[in-house]
Design a protein around this motif. Structure first.
Motif, PDB file in Angstrom:
ATOM      1  N   HIS A 266       0.821  -1.216   0.000  1.00  0.00           N
ATOM      2  CA  HIS A 266       0.000   0.000   0.000  1.00  0.00           C
ATOM      3  C   HIS A 266       0.856   1.268   0.000  1.00  0.00           C
ATOM      4  N   THR A 267       2.133   1.126  -0.277  1.00  0.00           N
ATOM      5  CA  THR A 267       3.110   2.224  -0.262  1.00  0.00           C
ATOM      6  C   THR A 267       3.304   2.744   1.166  1.00  0.00           C
ATOM      7  N   ARG A 268       4.252   3.610   1.317  1.00  0.00           N
ATOM      8  CA  ARG A 268       4.601   4.226   2.601  1.00  0.00           C
ATOM      9  C   ARG A 268       4.917   3.172   3.667  1.00  0.00           C
ATOM     10  N   GLY A 269       5.452   2.044   3.198  1.00  0.00           N
ATOM     11  CA  GLY A 269       5.909   1.015   4.107  1.00  0.00           C
ATOM     12  C   GLY A 269       4.834   0.097   4.645  1.00  0.00           C
ATOM     13  N   ILE A 270       3.570   0.236   4.207  1.00  0.00           N
ATOM     14  CA  ILE A 270       2.469  -0.575   4.715  1.00  0.00           C
ATOM     15  C   ILE A 270       2.166  -1.712   3.741  1.00  0.00           C
ATOM     16  N   GLN A 271       2.091  -2.951   4.284  1.00  0.00           N
ATOM     17  CA  GLN A 271       1.716  -4.120   3.508  1.00  0.00           C
ATOM     18  C   GLN A 271       0.714  -4.943   4.316  1.00  0.00           C
ATOM     19  N   THR A 272      -0.183  -5.616   3.585  1.00  0.00           N
ATOM     20  CA  THR A 272      -1.131  -6.520   4.240  1.00  0.00           C
ATOM     21  C   THR A 272      -1.013  -7.906   3.603  1.00  0.00           C
ATOM     22  N   GLY A 273      -1.249  -8.956   4.446  1.00  0.00           N
ATOM     23  CA  GLY A 273      -1.162 -10.326   3.965  1.00  0.00           C
ATOM     24  C   GLY A 273      -2.445 -11.092   4.255  1.00  0.00           C
ATOM     25  N   TYR A 274      -2.849 -11.954   3.315  1.00  0.00           N
ATOM     26  CA  TYR A 274      -4.066 -12.751   3.414  1.00  0.00           C
ATOM     27  C   TYR A 274      -3.659 -14.212   3.156  1.00  0.00           C
ATOM     28  N   MET A 275      -3.722 -15.039   4.223  1.00  0.00           N
ATOM     29  CA  MET A 275      -3.134 -16.379   4.156  1.00  0.00           C
ATOM     30  C   MET A 275      -4.212 -17.477   4.256  1.00  0.00           C
ATOM     31  N   HIS A 276      -3.768 -18.710   3.851  1.00  0.00           N
ATOM     32  CA  HIS A 276      -4.585 -19.921   3.931  1.00  0.00           C
ATOM     33  C   HIS A 276      -5.829 -19.840   3.043  1.00  0.00           C
ATOM     34  N   LEU A 277      -5.749 -19.123   1.932  1.00  0.00           N
ATOM     35  CA  LEU A 277      -6.897 -18.948   1.049  1.00  0.00           C
ATOM     36  C   LEU A 277      -7.223 -20.249   0.319  1.00  0.00           C
ATOM     37  N   ASN A 278      -8.495 -20.424   0.047  1.00  0.00           N
ATOM     38  CA  ASN A 278      -8.906 -21.563  -0.764  1.00  0.00           C
ATOM     39  C   ASN A 278      -8.687 -21.263  -2.249  1.00  0.00           C
ATOM     40  N   LYS A 279      -8.814 -19.966  -2.609  1.00  0.00           N
ATOM     41  CA  LYS A 279      -8.621 -19.585  -4.006  1.00  0.00           C
ATOM     42  C   LYS A 279      -8.125 -18.145  -4.076  1.00  0.00           C
ATOM     43  N   LEU A 296     -10.823 -16.237  -1.752  1.00  0.00           N
ATOM     44  CA  LEU A 296     -11.844 -16.998  -1.027  1.00  0.00           C
ATOM     45  C   LEU A 296     -11.202 -17.651   0.189  1.00  0.00           C
ATOM     46  N   LEU A 297     -11.861 -17.554   1.326  1.00  0.00           N
ATOM     47  CA  LEU A 297     -11.338 -18.093   2.580  1.00  0.00           C
ATOM     48  C   LEU A 297     -11.192 -19.615   2.478  1.00  0.00           C
ATOM     49  N   GLY A 298     -10.135 -20.153   3.106  1.00  0.00           N
ATOM     50  CA  GLY A 298      -9.891 -21.601   3.036  1.00  0.00           C
ATOM     51  C   GLY A 298      -9.110 -22.109   4.226  1.00  0.00           C
ATOM     52  N   SER A 299      -8.373 -23.214   3.992  1.00  0.00           N
ATOM     53  CA  SER A 299      -7.583 -23.828   5.061  1.00  0.00           C
ATOM     54  C   SER A 299      -6.344 -24.486   4.471  1.00  0.00           C
ATOM     55  N   THR A 300      -5.734 -23.832   3.503  1.00  0.00           N
ATOM     56  CA  THR A 300      -4.548 -24.381   2.847  1.00  0.00           C
ATOM     57  C   THR A 300      -3.307 -24.081   3.679  1.00  0.00           C
ATOM     58  N   GLY A 301      -2.245 -24.859   3.424  1.00  0.00           N
ATOM     59  CA  GLY A 301      -0.997 -24.636   4.140  1.00  0.00           C
ATOM     60  C   GLY A 301      -1.055 -25.218   5.541  1.00  0.00           C
ATOM     61  N   ARG A 302      -0.297 -24.650   6.464  1.00  0.00           N
ATOM     62  CA  ARG A 302      -0.224 -25.107   7.856  1.00  0.00           C
ATOM     63  C   ARG A 302      -1.436 -24.562   8.616  1.00  0.00           C
ATOM     64  N   SER A 303      -2.544 -25.278   8.558  1.00  0.00           N
ATOM     65  CA  SER A 303      -3.801 -24.806   9.130  1.00  0.00           C
ATOM     66  C   SER A 303      -4.562 -25.978   9.740  1.00  0.00           C
ATOM     67  N   THR A 304      -5.310 -25.688  10.794  1.00  0.00           N
ATOM     68  CA  THR A 304      -6.108 -26.722  11.456  1.00  0.00           C
ATOM     69  C   THR A 304      -7.594 -26.586  11.148  1.00  0.00           C
ATOM     70  N   GLY A 305      -7.966 -25.557  10.368  1.00  0.00           N
ATOM     71  CA  GLY A 305      -9.370 -25.368  10.029  1.00  0.00           C
ATOM     72  C   GLY A 305      -9.543 -24.122   9.179  1.00  0.00           C
ATOM     73  N   SER A 306     -10.759 -23.986   8.653  1.00  0.00           N
ATOM     74  CA  SER A 306     -11.014 -22.841   7.757  1.00  0.00           C
ATOM     75  C   SER A 306     -10.933 -21.533   8.538  1.00  0.00           C
ATOM     76  N   HIS A 307     -10.101 -20.646   8.073  1.00  0.00           N
ATOM     77  CA  HIS A 307      -9.953 -19.314   8.688  1.00  0.00           C
ATOM     78  C   HIS A 307      -9.088 -18.453   7.757  1.00  0.00           C
ATOM     79  N   LEU A 308      -9.016 -17.180   8.090  1.00  0.00           N
ATOM     80  CA  LEU A 308      -8.118 -16.261   7.350  1.00  0.00           C
ATOM     81  C   LEU A 308      -7.072 -15.746   8.315  1.00  0.00           C
ATOM     82  N   HIS A 309      -5.819 -16.001   7.977  1.00  0.00           N
ATOM     83  CA  HIS A 309      -4.726 -15.372   8.727  1.00  0.00           C
ATOM     84  C   HIS A 309      -4.433 -14.024   8.050  1.00  0.00           C
ATOM     85  N   TYR A 310      -4.665 -12.938   8.807  1.00  0.00           N
ATOM     86  CA  TYR A 310      -4.529 -11.572   8.259  1.00  0.00           C
ATOM     87  C   TYR A 310      -3.392 -10.867   8.967  1.00  0.00           C
TER      88      TYR A 310
END
Length: 333
Positions: A266-279, A296-310
């Motif tokens: 997002h410029t000015r040193g700000i970044q956001t991450g959205y992890m474990h997506l289904n798509k 789309l929210l999912g449970s890919t990668g090192r995950s124990t259930g559907s959620h969004l790591h933000y």
């Protein structure tokens, strides 16, 4: 004096007195007719001259009178025209004065708008509007509903001209100052709007249920203490995930730990991450807008259930995203 007649001539004798010599003049007999004729012609010429001079004098007088009458009418017409023009100028001056007062009111409205822009821009700078841009009174010329017709004096017209001139001069200064302030306010507003667009203030999912916060926690796989660098937001598989601010996608790929992930700069040193997506719905290098659906929210990668790591990173250092999440609606800009 006596005449002595002869056949072909006559003698004119002048006897001045007893002791003086007699004077004789001999004149031809024809002079008896010539002299009266000459005298008569002289008299006729004299009277003709008098008549002609008198006629010429009357003609000259008539011509001069007509010329004078024409000039007088022309002068009267010019005076009437000038009076009409003066009245029109006075009427135009009154209209101009009224328009100047109406413009002052419009200027006051623009000043209020400029103040609103300053408030919207959330600028912490003091208001630098000139003190002379004080509240303007209503127009001195209201609705004309009648009254006695009283001619204006030259002093009153002069005063109105001076007042209108001063008012217009003040308006020019006010407008110049206002234009500067408006330009500055517009720049601040654009800057504030840009800052709002690139600041991640939206919730990335519709639900606000947190399953794990930012900070030290027990690792769900190992049970050991570990640093959780973001927020885990609960949700169902294929729930929409939205960009929390405008920016550019710098990563849209699969990671063994985070699964399908998207990172937006997002410029000015700000970044956001959205992890474990289904798509993933965006590509690397693509520009996204605040509130845009990116995955789309999912449970890919090192995950124990559907959620969004933000995650939110500032200068590549993870920070707590909670203070940024102040807007509930995904379409809020």
């Amino acid at each position: 004096m006596r005449f002595i007649w002869g056949k072909k001539e006559f003698t004119l004798m002048i006897i001045p007195g007893a002791n003086r010599r007699t004077v004789r003049f001999k004149l031809p007999h024809s002079s008896l007719y010539i002299v009266p004729s000459v005298i008569l012609l002289v008299l006729i010429g004299f009277f003709v001259t008098i008549y002609l001079m008198n006629t010429y004098s009357h003609q000259t007088k008539d011509n001069m009178q007509r010329t004078f009458d024409g000039q007088e009418r022309q002068l009267v017409n010019q005076i009437t025209l000038k009076d009409n023009e003066l009245e029109q100028l006075q009427a135009n001056l009154i209209d101009l004065s009224q328009q100047a007062d109406e413009f002052k009111l419009k200027l006051e409205e623009i000043k209020k708008l400029e103040h609103v822009i300053q408030l919207m821009s959330q600028s912490e700078e003091p208001n630098r509007t000139s003190k002379k841009l004080s509240a303007l009174s209503e127009s001195a010329y209201g609705s004309d509903v009648g009254g006695t017709e009283v001619p204006v004096t030259s002093q009153e017209v002069t005063a109105l001209v001076s007042s209108t001139k001063q008012g217009l001069s003040a308006l020019v200064g006010d407008i110049n100052t206002l234009l500067i302030n408006l330009s500055e306010s517009e720049a601040r507003l654009k800057e504030a709007d840009y800052l709002r667009s690139i600041t991640p203030t939206l919730w990335p999912v519709m639900t606000h249920s947190l399953t794990s916060g930012f900070g030290v926690r027990r690792d769900p796989f190992t049970g050991k203490p570990s640093m959780h660098t973001g927020l885990d937001l609960d949700g169902e598989i294929n729930d929409a995930v939205y960009a929390t601010a405008s920016g550019k996608v710098i990563e849209a790929s699969f990671d063994n730990e985070f699964g399908n992930r998207i990172i937006v700069d997002h410029t000015r040193g700000i970044q956001t991450g959205y992890m474990h997506l289904n798509k993933i719905l965006v590509k690397r290098g693509e520009s996204v807008t605040k509130g845009q659906k990116i995955g789309l929210l999912g449970s890919t990668g090192r995950s124990t259930g559907s959620h969004l790591h933000y995650e939110v990173q500032k200068n590549r250092v993870p920070v707590d995203p909670t203070p940024y999440l102040i807007t509930n609606r995904k379409d809020e800009r």
